[in-house]
Design an enzyme around this catalytic site. Structure first.
Site, mmCIF file in Angstrom:
data_model
loop_
_atom_site.group_PDB
_atom_site.id
_atom_site.type_symbol
_atom_site.label_atom_id
_atom_site.label_comp_id
_atom_site.label_asym_id
_atom_site.label_seq_id
_atom_site.Cartn_x
_atom_site.Cartn_y
_atom_site.Cartn_z
ATOM 1 C CD GLN A 89 -3.111 0.193 0.038
ATOM 2 O OE1 GLN A 89 -3.064 -1.005 -0.228
ATOM 3 N NE2 GLN A 89 -3.930 1.007 -0.591
ATOM 4 C CG HIS B 103 -0.801 2.544 -4.227
ATOM 5 N ND1 HIS B 103 -1.156 2.378 -5.539
ATOM 6 C CD2 HIS B 103 -1.275 1.449 -3.580
ATOM 7 C CE1 HIS B 103 -1.811 1.234 -5.696
ATOM 8 N NE2 HIS B 103 -1.894 0.651 -4.519
ATOM 9 C CD GLU C 91 -8.789 2.462 -1.498
ATOM 10 O OE1 GLU C 91 -8.934 2.399 -2.731
ATOM 11 O OE2 GLU C 91 -7.788 2.986 -0.952
ATOM 12 C CG HIS C 92 -7.650 -1.601 0.114
ATOM 13 N ND1 HIS C 92 -6.914 -0.471 -0.197
ATOM 14 C CD2 HIS C 92 -8.239 -1.997 -1.038
ATOM 15 C CE1 HIS C 92 -7.038 -0.205 -1.489
ATOM 16 N NE2 HIS C 92 -7.844 -1.111 -2.025
ATOM 17 C CG ASP D 101 -4.876 -3.594 -6.001
ATOM 18 O OD1 ASP D 101 -5.903 -2.941 -5.755
ATOM 19 O OD2 ASP D 101 -3.796 -3.405 -5.404
ATOM 20 C CG HIS E 48 -47.793 17.096 -2.064
ATOM 21 N ND1 HIS E 48 -47.716 18.137 -2.958
ATOM 22 C CD2 HIS E 48 -46.708 16.311 -2.301
ATOM 23 C CE1 HIS E 48 -46.633 17.997 -3.702
ATOM 24 N NE2 HIS E 48 -46.010 16.896 -3.335
#
Length: 417
Positions: free
Chosen positions: A41, A44, A116-117, A150, A209
């Site tokens: 990770q 990146h 995220e992960h 991935d 309404h």
């Protein structure tokens, strides 16, 4: 790039921030695996985020410093092997290792982070995964590195970041499915919800309404409850939709794929005064049995629902002749399923329906509707005979389900039907 595109008005899933991973592990987890996941990770970019949560239970407390040291040593060793080590090193500068005493605390931190992960490499990993509330994608067990997601494991890897997993899911095929919502209200449902809707509408000064509800509520006060029944019955053999309205006008719309059967069902609608709609997609390539049987069950269930509490109904019905044929049908909406059948055929088929299925139709219908039904018929023309049976049943059904002079009377000395 995604943010630049979305700024120009292109609709995409969500703003995506720097990538991130949370890893839940314990003192039995191989530190080399955790280190590898950390670096996969971190490489990146400098803004990649890594959080490692180590579960150290009380009996293993003395192992806590030793494990975190081993983990950091493994990271250092593997870092030297990475071509993007300089980038990963910048990301590691703000990575965190958190030590907790139990799995519940680890999950609490992970859910607050909403990664995220999320990689779970700890004892009872599957159980821990079931408790996760907020995460983009979860990787369970020692043999599931995030890299699989991935490139190859099949899940879409456009995932929420920066805590967005608290409100968003990752992109999947479902994201591209156009959804339509449907709703239908019963008279009781409208009566329960309507006044609240009208109040809220008028509070917003949307009187139109409110009026759309209040006009219907006023109509309900002047009319009895709708006596309708809707059934959707789906099996591996048939898919059937049935709707009946006991207070209809005898309209029939019956489509089963069997012409003569549809003709007979239309007789039930026309001669009972009950609206009957039947749409059936059955396995006619096998034979007619499933279509006829399941249609009878669905009609019987719809009739049972439509008649409701049975207050005010006439309960019994009788009848009827057709040319030289005569059918005698006695019907009791008794709540007890029973069929007596005395109709004989020499022909194997009438139209596209096997004659053996006529008895089976009425047997299945009486079972589902909980009716007591006695049918006998005779005549020279067997088409006329079975048509007289259906017409007789229709007349009996129409009379038995009609409301008598006392709408509140239950036609039973037992007090229940």
């Amino acid at each position: 790039a995604k943010q630049l595109v979305s700024a120009g008005g292109v609709a995409i899933d969500m703003p995506a921030g720097p990538t991130e991973v949370a890893i839940i592990c314990d003192t039995d987890t191989d530190p080399a695996f955790v280190a590898a996941d950390t670096l996969s990770q971190a490489e990146h970019g400098p803004d990649s985020d890594v959080l490692v949560v180590v579960i150290v239970e009380a009996e293993n407390a003395t192992h806590s410093p030793r494990y975190t040291d081993r983990l950091q040593t493994a990271v250092g060793e593997q870092l030297g092997e990475l071509p993007r080590a300089d980038i990963a090193r910048q990301a590691l500068a703000h990575a965190r290792i958190v030590v907790v005493a139990d799995a519940e605390s680890a999950l609490e931190i992970s859910d607050a982070y909403a990664p995220e992960h999320l990689i779970i490499q700890a004892r009872r990993a599957e159980w821990l995964a079931e408790q996760v509330q907020h995460a983009g994608s979860v990787f369970i067990g020692p043999w599931t590195p995030e890299s699989l997601g991935d490139y190859a494991s099949g899940t879409n890897h456009t995932l929420p970041t920066a805590g967005a997993a608290r409100a968003y899911a990752g992109v999947s095929l479902d994201s591209f499915v156009r959804k339509i919502t449907f709703q239908t209200a019963t008279p009781d449902g409208l009566a329960a919800l309507g006044p609240h809707v009208a109040t809220m509408a008028r509070a917003e000064k949307l009187d139109g309404h409110a009026a759309a509800v209040e006009r219907r509520l006023a109509a309900l006060e002047n009319a009895g409850a709708a006596r309708t029944g809707f059934v959707r019955r789906t099996t591996n053999e048939t898919d059937i939709v049935v709707h009946v309205d006991l207070d209809g006008s005898g309209r029939g719309d019956c489509r089963t794929g069997l012409g003569f059967f549809d003709h007979m069902l239309d007789q039930i609608a026309r001669h009972s005064g009950i609206d009957l709609s039947v749409i059936c997609d059955g396995d006619l390539e096998v034979d007619e049995h499933h279509t006829i049987e399941d249609t009878a069950l669905a009609i019987g269930e719809a009739l049972r629902r439509a008649v409701g509490d049975k207050k005010g109904i006439e309960r019994y019905g009788f009848t009827a002749p057709m040319d030289e044929a005569q059918a005698r049908v006695a019907l009791d909406l008794s709540g007890r399923a029973w069929l007596e059948w005395d109709v004989e055929f020499d022909r194997e088929h009438i139209g596209d329906v096997p004659t053996e299925m006529f008895r089976h139709f009425f047997h299945s219908l009486s079972d589902a509707a909980a009716y007591t039904l006695h049918v006998s018929a005779d005549g020279e023309n067997e088409h006329h005979v079975i048509e007289a049976v259906f017409k007789g049943f229709a007349r009996a059904l129409g009379h038995a389900t009609s409301i008598g002079s006392d709408a509140d009377r239950l036609p039973s000395t037992k007090g229940s039907l």
